[in-house]
Motif scaffolding. Structure first.
Motif, PDB file in Angstrom:
ATOM      1  N   GLN A   1      34.251  39.582  50.282  1.00  0.00           N
ATOM      2  CA  GLN A   1      34.425  38.316  49.583  1.00  0.00           C
ATOM      3  C   GLN A   1      35.816  37.725  49.806  1.00  0.00           C
ATOM      4  O   GLN A   1      35.973  36.510  49.966  1.00  0.00           O
TER       5      GLN A   1
ATOM      6  N   SER B   1      43.250  41.225  44.250  1.00  0.00           N
ATOM      7  CA  SER B   1      43.779  40.009  43.630  1.00  0.00           C
ATOM      8  C   SER B   1      43.340  38.760  44.380  1.00  0.00           C
ATOM      9  O   SER B   1      43.352  37.655  43.817  1.00  0.00           O
TER      10      SER B   1
ATOM     11  N   LEU C   1      40.530  37.778  45.080  1.00  0.00           N
ATOM     12  CA  LEU C   1      39.321  37.173  44.510  1.00  0.00           C
ATOM     13  C   LEU C   1      39.639  36.226  43.359  1.00  0.00           C
ATOM     14  O   LEU C   1      38.820  35.381  43.004  1.00  0.00           O
TER      15      LEU C   1
ATOM     16  N   ASN D   1      39.794  37.217  40.341  1.00  0.00           N
ATOM     17  CA  ASN D   1      38.968  37.699  39.224  1.00  0.00           C
ATOM     18  C   ASN D   1      39.714  38.849  38.562  1.00  0.00           C
ATOM     19  O   ASN D   1      39.777  39.958  39.104  1.00  0.00           O
ATOM     20  N   SER D   2      40.286  38.590  37.396  1.00  0.00           N
ATOM     21  CA  SER D   2      41.127  39.593  36.746  1.00  0.00           C
ATOM     22  C   SER D   2      40.338  40.832  36.334  1.00  0.00           C
ATOM     23  O   SER D   2      40.889  41.941  36.306  1.00  0.00           O
TER      24      SER D   2
ATOM     25  N   LEU E   1      37.773  42.262  37.974  1.00  0.00           N
ATOM     26  CA  LEU E   1      37.612  43.125  39.139  1.00  0.00           C
ATOM     27  C   LEU E   1      38.943  43.720  39.578  1.00  0.00           C
ATOM     28  O   LEU E   1      39.018  44.889  39.965  1.00  0.00           O
ATOM     29  N   SER E   2      40.009  42.907  39.509  1.00  0.00           N
ATOM     30  CA  SER E   2      41.337  43.437  39.856  1.00  0.00           C
ATOM     31  C   SER E   2      41.712  44.582  38.933  1.00  0.00           C
ATOM     32  O   SER E   2      42.241  45.610  39.374  1.00  0.00           O
TER      33      SER E   2
END
Length: 242
Positions: A109, A152, A154, A156-157, A159-160
């Motif tokens: 992604q 990072s 992405l 998206n916090s 997933l990070s």
């Protein structure tokens, strides 16, 4: 063959079976356990599962793995033990498998969203790692930074945070003991080369290549944890003495 109830990880079950076998043979402190191959055959388990169990027992101070010699039983309460591991603590192989699934998808992604700033940050990280080949604690921190940077990308916090949380488990006693046995300049050079392939795939904005490169890296990490944990020389010495 061992049962695998959810309340106890397989490596913990195997560790218990090893100690039952030791007791049944009447072995005492200072005596050498059967070879890795022999233990795996007697217990009907894979070599990776056995190695995780032996590392767990070493962390607990119940055995000592002597490279080039074998596995020796220690007296109860041996100094240097990290304490009893939780029965439900994740095994290193479980964590690496989870990372492989999650981070390969993330890399795919991120390849679509990658920015010049992210590539520049990865390049800086690679330079830092190249200078830390002989300092494993520092290399581990830089390694964490590389994977955090990719996650990072992405934006998206959640997933990070998940990637960072899973990586933190690399600092547990059982993982640390694995590191003491096998990590060094050679393994870090291999990891660095794999990181560069991931970076290049991201820079090329190639999702398939980025996912494949991350998958290869974390699969190779599993291989490095499994190879020579006890040392082929150790097993060879044991077989010669038997």
């Amino acid at each position: 063959m061992l049962n695998d109830p959810r309340s106890r990880r397989q490596y913990r079950q195997v560790a218990d079976q090893i100690m039952l076998l030791v007791a049944g043979q009447g072995l005492g402190p200072g005596q050498r356990l059967p070879s890795e191959r022999d233990l795996a055959e007697r217990l009907g388990v894979s070599r990776p599962s056995l190695r995780e169990a032996l590392i767990a027992l070493e962390v607990e101070g119940q055995v000592e793995i002597r490279m080039g010699s074998g596995i020796y039983l220690l007296r109860p309460g041996h100094e240097g033990a990290a304490g009893v591991l939780h029965a439900d603590a994740e095994s290193p192989m479980e964590l690496l498998e989870a990372r492989c699934i999650i981070e390969s998808t993330i890399a795919e992604q991120v390849a679509v969203l990658v920015t010049p700033d992210l590539i520049a940050a990865l390049d800086d990280n690679l330079q830092q790692m190249a200078a830390a080949m002989d300092r494993t604690p520092l290399a581990i921190r830089i390694d964490a930074g590389f994977h955090d940077l990719i996650a990072s990308g992405l934006g998206n916090s959640l997933l990070s945070g998940l990637v960072a949380q899973i990586f933190q488990k690399r600092l547990t006693p059982i993982f640390a003991r694995y590191s003491a046995h096998f990590e060094g300049p050679r393994t870090w050079r291999e990891a660095l080369a794999e990181h560069r392939l991931i970076r290049d795939a991201l820079a090329a904005r190639d999702p398939a290549a980025a996912g494949a490169a991350m998958r290869h890296h974390l699969t190779q990490s599993q291989r490095r944890f499994n190879e020579n944990v006890l040392g082929e020389q150790a097993e060879h010495a044991i077989l010669q003495d038997d």
